[in-house]
Design a protein around this motif. Sequence first.
Motif, PDB file in Angstrom:
ATOM      1  N   PRO A   1       0.788  -1.227   0.000  1.00  0.00           N
ATOM      2  CA  PRO A   1       0.000   0.000   0.000  1.00  0.00           C
ATOM      3  C   PRO A   1       0.821   1.278   0.000  1.00  0.00           C
ATOM      4  CG  PRO A   1       0.060  -0.941   2.182  1.00  0.00           C
ATOM      5  CD  PRO A   1       0.784  -1.897   1.292  1.00  0.00           C
ATOM      6  N   SER A   2       2.132   1.186   0.275  1.00  0.00           N
ATOM      7  CA  SER A   2       2.966   2.388   0.355  1.00  0.00           C
ATOM      8  C   SER A   2       3.293   2.884  -1.053  1.00  0.00           C
ATOM      9  CB  SER A   2       4.247   2.098   1.122  1.00  0.00           C
ATOM     10  OG  SER A   2       5.091   3.231   1.103  1.00  0.00           O
ATOM     11  N   LEU A   3       2.794   4.058  -1.408  1.00  0.00           N
ATOM     12  CA  LEU A   3       3.047   4.610  -2.736  1.00  0.00           C
ATOM     13  C   LEU A   3       4.522   4.931  -2.933  1.00  0.00           C
ATOM     14  CD1 LEU A   3       1.709   5.506  -5.365  1.00  0.00           C
ATOM     15  CD2 LEU A   3       1.415   7.774  -4.367  1.00  0.00           C
ATOM     16  N   THR A   4       5.182   5.392  -1.899  1.00  0.00           N
ATOM     17  CA  THR A   4       6.616   5.704  -2.001  1.00  0.00           C
ATOM     18  C   THR A   4       7.427   4.459  -2.312  1.00  0.00           C
ATOM     19  OG1 THR A   4       6.312   7.494  -0.403  1.00  0.00           O
ATOM     20  CG2 THR A   4       8.560   6.739  -0.786  1.00  0.00           C
ATOM     21  N   ARG A   5       7.095   3.349  -1.631  1.00  0.00           N
ATOM     22  CA  ARG A   5       7.822   2.106  -1.875  1.00  0.00           C
ATOM     23  C   ARG A   5       7.570   1.594  -3.291  1.00  0.00           C
ATOM     24  NH1 ARG A   5       7.048  -2.652   2.398  1.00  0.00           N
ATOM     25  NH2 ARG A   5       7.914  -1.017   3.712  1.00  0.00           N
ATOM     26  N   LEU A   6       6.347   1.770  -3.792  1.00  0.00           N
ATOM     27  CA  LEU A   6       6.042   1.340  -5.150  1.00  0.00           C
ATOM     28  C   LEU A   6       6.839   2.133  -6.183  1.00  0.00           C
ATOM     29  CD1 LEU A   6       2.158   0.838  -5.070  1.00  0.00           C
ATOM     30  CD2 LEU A   6       3.882  -0.910  -5.451  1.00  0.00           C
ATOM     31  N   ILE A   7       6.854   3.459  -6.033  1.00  0.00           N
ATOM     32  CA  ILE A   7       7.539   4.303  -7.013  1.00  0.00           C
ATOM     33  C   ILE A   7       9.037   4.052  -7.011  1.00  0.00           C
ATOM     34  CG2 ILE A   7       8.067   6.703  -7.594  1.00  0.00           C
ATOM     35  CD1 ILE A   7       5.295   7.462  -6.631  1.00  0.00           C
ATOM     36  N   ASN A   8       9.610   3.836  -5.830  1.00  0.00           N
ATOM     37  CA  ASN A   8      11.058   3.658  -5.737  1.00  0.00           C
ATOM     38  C   ASN A   8      11.516   2.217  -5.961  1.00  0.00           C
ATOM     39  OD1 ASN A   8      11.454   6.379  -5.166  1.00  0.00           O
ATOM     40  ND2 ASN A   8      11.133   6.066  -2.974  1.00  0.00           N
TER      41      ASN A   8
END
Length: 341
Positions: A293-300
């Motif tokens: 669910p973490s958008l930051t983890r997905l993008i990076n």
Amino acid sequence: PEFPGVMPVATRPTVTVFGQDGQASGNVAMPKVFSAPVRADLVHFVHTQLAKNARQPYAVSPMAGVETPAQSWGPGRAMARIPRVPGSGTHRAGQAAFGNMVRGGHMFAPNRTSRRWHRKVPTNMRRYAVVSALAASAVSSVVESRGHVIADVQEIPLVLGNFLESVKTTKEAKAILATVGAQADVERVIASKAMRAGAGKMRNRRFRQRLGPMVVYNEDNGVVKAFRNIPGVQLFQVDRLNLLNLAPGGHLGRFIIWSQAAFEKLEAIYGTREEAAQFKTGYKLPAAMVATPSLTRLINSDELQSVLRGAHPAKEYFHIKRNPLVNKHAAKKLQMAVRAL
């Protein structure tokens, strides 16, 4: 910690069972309910709705503020047209009445007993909130963020042997809490006791204090009487777990002490994602909507970064040259430059 939407909690396959001496006495399989997705938004909403069901209707008298034959004096006296109390010779005579903006008048939108005080919450939503609260109770960082002192606790979730259900005296109960490292949380509760602010102190709720450990058992063979007088400790039978106690105030992370029998029974009560629960007809554990669910983890993540285009070069902007003879701002800049010389 932050709960960005849905957070599936990764769990280990087994949990240690501790004996009366505080040493490990065995292992028990981790119930699948602790791998349910944690929905902080859903827990907060369901808690808000369920908490309203304990309210009692209250209202003001239908005649409050209107028990006077007041009438408006009408225009022409340089006074407001609000109804005024008739008569003379008293302070009350001539005073404004009825209106919600005047002293002694009725209130705006008076409270009525016919208000919709209670709320119905769908069964599946309530169950989702309960399993989310249980899953969050197995994450030590979430438990600590709620305020519980668990630095001396060896493992979360904390499972004790079935001897817990047969404890008879409060002296034994306190010794068990001290052995497993839960006494610090009880001391936090004792230190938090303070007098309530407001009129509630005169209404049989004079003091307030935090909540401590929650003891969950399967059979009461004396455990309730042993633990019930310890400040902050609450006891519940495993079949009767309630969201209002698993997430007090709508906040996840209640510190729970399980008996082994109660811990093993969770699988039959809530089932798994593949098999229906034994005690809830046709109920299966909810699945997470997204794995991360973490958008930051997905993008990076390497998977996304490998297919994304690189950053665009910064644009070069060209400024329009203004004529200082017709543009006062350009003229002002020139004047300031001349003064600087």
